[in-house]
Scaffold this motif. Sequence first.
Motif, mmCIF file in Angstrom:
data_model
loop_
_atom_site.group_PDB
_atom_site.id
_atom_site.type_symbol
_atom_site.label_atom_id
_atom_site.label_comp_id
_atom_site.label_asym_id
_atom_site.label_seq_id
_atom_site.Cartn_x
_atom_site.Cartn_y
_atom_site.Cartn_z
ATOM 1 N N VAL A 74 5.382 -25.700 55.753
ATOM 2 C CA VAL A 74 6.202 -24.567 56.209
ATOM 3 C C VAL A 74 6.232 -24.526 57.736
ATOM 4 C CG1 VAL A 74 6.298 -22.042 56.320
ATOM 5 C CG2 VAL A 74 5.966 -23.179 54.128
ATOM 6 N N ASN A 75 5.066 -24.725 58.354
ATOM 7 C CA ASN A 75 5.010 -24.739 59.820
ATOM 8 C C ASN A 75 5.852 -25.867 60.405
ATOM 9 O OD1 ASN A 75 3.370 -22.504 59.926
ATOM 10 N ND2 ASN A 75 1.477 -23.668 60.138
ATOM 11 N N MET A 76 5.792 -27.046 59.799
ATOM 12 C CA MET A 76 6.587 -28.180 60.298
ATOM 13 C C MET A 76 8.088 -27.935 60.110
ATOM 14 S SD MET A 76 4.809 -30.435 61.813
ATOM 15 C CE MET A 76 5.850 -31.870 61.838
ATOM 16 N N THR A 77 8.469 -27.353 58.988
ATOM 17 C CA THR A 77 9.884 -27.052 58.756
ATOM 18 C C THR A 77 10.381 -26.014 59.753
ATOM 19 O OG1 THR A 77 9.613 -27.542 56.410
ATOM 20 C CG2 THR A 77 11.550 -26.260 57.043
ATOM 21 N N THR A 78 9.590 -24.984 59.967
ATOM 22 C CA THR A 78 9.952 -23.956 60.947
ATOM 23 C C THR A 78 10.069 -24.565 62.338
ATOM 24 O OG1 THR A 78 8.776 -22.318 59.630
ATOM 25 C CG2 THR A 78 9.278 -21.724 61.907
ATOM 26 N N TRP A 79 9.136 -25.430 62.694
ATOM 27 C CA TRP A 79 9.169 -26.098 63.993
ATOM 28 C C TRP A 79 10.411 -26.986 64.127
ATOM 29 C CZ3 TRP A 79 8.753 -31.429 64.864
ATOM 30 C CH2 TRP A 79 8.714 -31.797 66.210
ATOM 31 N N ALA A 80 10.730 -27.735 63.072
ATOM 32 C CA ALA A 80 11.884 -28.637 63.129
ATOM 33 C C ALA A 80 13.184 -27.860 63.302
ATOM 34 C CB ALA A 80 11.940 -29.492 61.876
ATOM 35 N N VAL A 81 13.335 -26.768 62.586
ATOM 36 C CA VAL A 81 14.552 -25.965 62.688
ATOM 37 C C VAL A 81 14.645 -25.319 64.070
ATOM 38 C CG1 VAL A 81 15.705 -23.886 61.813
ATOM 39 C CG2 VAL A 81 14.763 -25.552 60.220
ATOM 40 N N SER A 82 13.540 -24.765 64.551
ATOM 41 C CA SER A 82 13.588 -24.126 65.868
ATOM 42 C C SER A 82 13.756 -25.153 66.975
ATOM 43 C CB SER A 82 12.346 -23.272 66.096
ATOM 44 O OG SER A 82 11.194 -24.076 66.091
ATOM 45 N N ALA A 83 13.199 -26.349 66.825
ATOM 46 C CA ALA A 83 13.366 -27.395 67.838
ATOM 47 C C ALA A 83 14.808 -27.888 67.871
ATOM 48 C CB ALA A 83 12.415 -28.554 67.564
ATOM 49 N N GLN A 84 15.461 -27.894 66.729
ATOM 50 C CA GLN A 84 16.855 -28.350 66.641
ATOM 51 C C GLN A 84 17.788 -27.374 67.363
ATOM 52 O OE1 GLN A 84 17.815 -31.192 65.171
ATOM 53 N NE2 GLN A 84 19.956 -30.869 65.684
ATOM 54 N N ASN A 85 17.472 -26.099 67.295
ATOM 55 C CA ASN A 85 18.367 -25.083 67.827
ATOM 56 C C ASN A 85 17.950 -24.515 69.181
ATOM 57 O OD1 ASN A 85 19.933 -25.267 65.478
ATOM 58 N ND2 ASN A 85 18.559 -23.887 64.413
ATOM 59 N N ALA A 86 16.850 -24.961 69.735
ATOM 60 C CA ALA A 86 16.342 -24.382 70.974
ATOM 61 C C ALA A 86 16.688 -25.250 72.177
ATOM 62 C CB ALA A 86 14.830 -24.219 70.892
ATOM 63 N N LYS A 87 16.887 -24.601 73.309
ATOM 64 C CA LYS A 87 17.125 -25.346 74.547
ATOM 65 C C LYS A 87 15.822 -25.971 75.028
ATOM 66 C CE LYS A 87 21.013 -22.562 76.014
ATOM 67 N NZ LYS A 87 21.521 -21.615 77.003
ATOM 68 N N ARG A 88 14.767 -25.173 74.968
ATOM 69 C CA ARG A 88 13.452 -25.673 75.351
ATOM 70 C C ARG A 88 12.659 -25.941 74.072
ATOM 71 N NH1 ARG A 88 9.419 -21.850 78.029
ATOM 72 N NH2 ARG A 88 7.739 -22.801 76.887
ATOM 73 N N LYS A 89 12.224 -27.173 73.877
ATOM 74 C CA LYS A 89 11.560 -27.567 72.636
ATOM 75 C C LYS A 89 10.189 -26.893 72.508
ATOM 76 C CE LYS A 89 14.841 -30.413 71.703
ATOM 77 N NZ LYS A 89 15.914 -29.915 70.916
ATOM 78 N N PRO A 90 9.917 -26.267 71.366
ATOM 79 C CA PRO A 90 8.594 -25.659 71.155
ATOM 80 C C PRO A 90 7.545 -26.745 70.885
ATOM 81 C CG PRO A 90 9.929 -25.407 69.196
ATOM 82 C CD PRO A 90 10.814 -26.034 70.243
ATOM 83 N N ASN A 91 6.282 -26.362 71.065
ATOM 84 C CA ASN A 91 5.187 -27.297 70.778
ATOM 85 C C ASN A 91 5.085 -27.552 69.281
ATOM 86 O OD1 ASN A 91 4.492 -27.382 73.483
ATOM 87 N ND2 ASN A 91 3.014 -25.703 73.274
ATOM 88 N N LYS A 92 4.733 -28.780 68.943
ATOM 89 C CA LYS A 92 4.558 -29.139 67.543
ATOM 90 C C LYS A 92 3.347 -28.382 66.991
ATOM 91 C CE LYS A 92 4.722 -33.291 64.772
ATOM 92 N NZ LYS A 92 4.734 -34.750 64.808
ATOM 93 N N PRO A 93 3.455 -27.836 65.769
ATOM 94 C CA PRO A 93 2.329 -27.055 65.231
ATOM 95 C C PRO A 93 1.134 -27.941 64.893
ATOM 96 C CG PRO A 93 4.014 -27.310 63.569
ATOM 97 C CD PRO A 93 4.579 -27.878 64.837
ATOM 98 N N LYS A 94 -0.046 -27.359 65.037
ATOM 99 C CA LYS A 94 -1.265 -28.071 64.670
ATOM 100 C C LYS A 94 -1.485 -27.908 63.176
ATOM 101 C CE LYS A 94 -3.408 -27.463 69.121
ATOM 102 N NZ LYS A 94 -4.479 -26.831 69.892
ATOM 103 N N PRO A 95 -2.021 -28.927 62.527
ATOM 104 C CA PRO A 95 -2.285 -28.799 61.089
ATOM 105 C C PRO A 95 -3.351 -27.750 60.801
ATOM 106 C CG PRO A 95 -2.832 -31.013 61.872
ATOM 107 C CD PRO A 95 -2.352 -30.234 63.039
ATOM 108 N N PHE A 96 -3.258 -27.144 59.641
ATOM 109 C CA PHE A 96 -4.237 -26.163 59.195
ATOM 110 C C PHE A 96 -5.599 -26.849 59.126
ATOM 111 C CE2 PHE A 96 -6.427 -23.441 56.174
ATOM 112 C CZ PHE A 96 -6.038 -22.185 56.591
ATOM 113 N N GLU A 97 -6.613 -26.200 59.655
ATOM 114 C CA GLU A 97 -7.936 -26.822 59.712
ATOM 115 C C GLU A 97 -8.553 -26.906 58.326
ATOM 116 O OE1 GLU A 97 -12.119 -25.695 61.640
ATOM 117 O OE2 GLU A 97 -10.444 -25.737 63.055
ATOM 118 N N ARG A 98 -8.982 -28.106 57.995
ATOM 119 C CA ARG A 98 -9.645 -28.357 56.728
ATOM 120 C C ARG A 98 -11.100 -28.715 56.993
ATOM 121 N NH1 ARG A 98 -4.454 -29.613 56.723
ATOM 122 N NH2 ARG A 98 -3.201 -29.511 54.856
ATOM 123 N N PRO A 99 -11.949 -28.590 55.994
ATOM 124 C CA PRO A 99 -13.354 -28.921 56.234
ATOM 125 C C PRO A 99 -13.520 -30.400 56.563
ATOM 126 C CG PRO A 99 -12.995 -28.303 53.936
ATOM 127 C CD PRO A 99 -11.712 -28.123 54.648
#
Length: 130
Positions: A74-99
């Motif tokens: 979900v975070n990657m999809t949100t990032w991809a959509v916002s990066a596609q439509n934004a003038k300034r590219k947002p930072n790529k999301p970090k993966p959810f921390e696993r043990p």
Amino acid sequence: MCNQFGAELVADFQRFYGLRLSDVVAGSVSPRSALALVEQLPEGSTFIVAARGGRDHTGWDTTAYLLAALIDSVNMTTWAVSAQNAKRKPNKPKPFERPGTRKRNVRAAETLIKNNPHAMPIPEYRLPKP
């Protein structure tokens, strides 16, 4: 198995089966039956948690890993959509921390070195890049 995770097996046999692990040694439970019981322990048992790596893995069953993967997608999809439509590219999301993926706290290590007169400094090439 008993040498490494004996205490966990004792607790799980008592908790899930109402058996004592000493019953296996005494002969009232066959070794084959005991092994079958160990193989069928649930994911949340202390033996499985210890075998996976310790207390950091408590609560991390298949469902938790699937939820973490869902959060990441979900975070990657949100990032991809916002990066596609934004003038300034947002930072790529970090993966959810696993043990098991937690990195050592480098600042804490540096503080320990600074406060210890006998410690050797960390070479620059070993420090993480900001």
